[in-house]
Design an enzyme around this catalytic site. Structure first.
Site, PDB file in Angstrom:
ATOM      1  N   GLY A   1      25.682  29.384  22.990  1.00 57.98           N
ATOM      2  CA  GLY A   1      26.428  29.671  21.961  1.00 57.98           C
ATOM      3  C   GLY A   1      27.062  31.141  21.088  1.00 57.98           C
ATOM      4  O   GLY A   1      26.863  32.089  22.059  1.00 57.98           O
ATOM      5  N   ASN A   2      27.308  30.965  20.271  1.00 59.59           N
ATOM      6  CA  ASN A   2      27.919  32.215  19.487  1.00 59.59           C
ATOM      7  C   ASN A   2      27.551  32.034  18.147  1.00 59.59           C
ATOM      8  O   ASN A   2      27.011  31.874  17.626  1.00 59.59           O
ATOM      9  CB  ASN A   2      29.334  32.095  20.313  1.00 59.59           C
ATOM     10  CG  ASN A   2      29.921  31.339  19.248  1.00 59.59           C
ATOM     11  OD1 ASN A   2      31.113  30.948  17.641  1.00 59.59           O
ATOM     12  ND2 ASN A   2      30.610  30.590  20.341  1.00 59.59           N
ATOM     13  N   ARG A   3      28.184  33.765  17.802  1.00 56.86           N
ATOM     14  CA  ARG A   3      27.750  33.537  16.209  1.00 56.86           C
ATOM     15  C   ARG A   3      29.013  33.213  14.895  1.00 56.86           C
ATOM     16  O   ARG A   3      28.793  34.091  14.137  1.00 56.86           O
ATOM     17  CB  ARG A   3      27.471  34.828  16.223  1.00 56.86           C
ATOM     18  CG  ARG A   3      26.921  35.565  16.405  1.00 56.86           C
ATOM     19  CD  ARG A   3      26.408  37.430  16.252  1.00 56.86           C
ATOM     20  NE  ARG A   3      27.081  38.488  16.883  1.00 56.86           N
ATOM     21  CZ  ARG A   3      27.746  38.700  15.452  1.00 56.86           C
ATOM     22  NH1 ARG A   3      28.092  38.853  14.852  1.00 56.86           N
ATOM     23  NH2 ARG A   3      29.445  39.496  16.939  1.00 56.86           N
TER      24      ARG A   3
END
Ligand code: C5P
Length: 216
Positions: free
Chosen positions: A14-16
């Site tokens: 995923g990512n932030r």
């Protein structure tokens, strides 16, 4: 927000991205009287109340949800941090540790915004398109290049190297790149960045309507 790409039943890449920028744009568009559909990845931030909320998980699901609705839309704003790569295969069972290193094989995800740009170019019609670009250097040049590459109307380029802008904070510092050049805005709350973006979107909608009228 982000998309999450599953590796196995318990792990993902995923990512932030928090979804704050996209939600701010949706809230402001709704406030201005637009009928808004939000297509959101898994976010912890609460989405604003709009006409339709579609929750997705992966880039593939987001692709499907956006493409299915794009033809019925006047404007598509792609503020999501869509994963660029997804696991080539999703393991059906939890992957257990064995060796000291593990190699993941990833494949490209569909470029949703790029596809909308290509389709519009091919058919001569389609929604007004706004994309985002997270850059760490040469923000303006990169934004202009992205606008050309993706065949979109506006690119909102933000400097993610700053700690007070971009992912997971309440403020953003953006450069808006359009046909006529670029404008760099000061550090603003995301709600105000949303208003600035939508001011330009409204102007373009009026221009396009006038052009269409003149060509009739
Ligand atoms: O190509 P790049 O990821 O830098 O472009 C960013 C823009 O393209 C953003 O508006 C993002 O939402 C969109 N995008 C997309 N599909 C992808 C990757 C990015 O629509 N697979």
């Amino acid at each position: 927000g982000p998309t999450l790409e599953d590796l196995d039943p318990v792990r993902f890449i995923g990512n932030r991205s928090s979804g704050r920028m996209g939600f701010a744009i949706a809230a402001e568009a709704s406030r201005r009287g637009a009928q808004v559909t939000i297509v959101a990845g898994p976010t912890t931030v609460e989405p604003p109340r709009v006409a339709e909320l579609v929750k997705v998980r992966s880039a593939a699901e987001m692709h499907q949800a956006v493409i299915a609705r794009a033809d019925r839309s006047d404007v598509v704003v792609m503020a999501a941090a869509v994963a660029d790569y997804t696991p080539a295969e999703r393991a059906p069972h939890k992957v257990h540790k064995e060796d000291d290193t593990l190699t993941l094989v990833l494949k490209r995800t569909p470029d949703i915004l790029g596809e909308l740009g290509r389709r519009r170019l091919a058919s001569g019609r389609g929604p007004l398109l706004v994309g985002f670009g997270a850059e760490t250097e040469h923000v303006e040049e990169q934004g202009a290049a992205k606008r050309q590459r993706k065949q979109v109307d506006l690119i909102v380029a933000n400097d993610v190297a700053r700690s007070d802008a971009g992912f997971d904070v309440e403020t953003n510092a953006v450069t808006i790149v359009g046909e006529g050049g670029s404008e760099t805005l000061p550090l603003l709350p995301k709600s105000q960045v949303a208003a600035e973006i939508l001011d330009r979107v409204e102007k373009l909608l009026v221009q396009n309507a006038a052009r269409a009228e003149a060509n009739r």
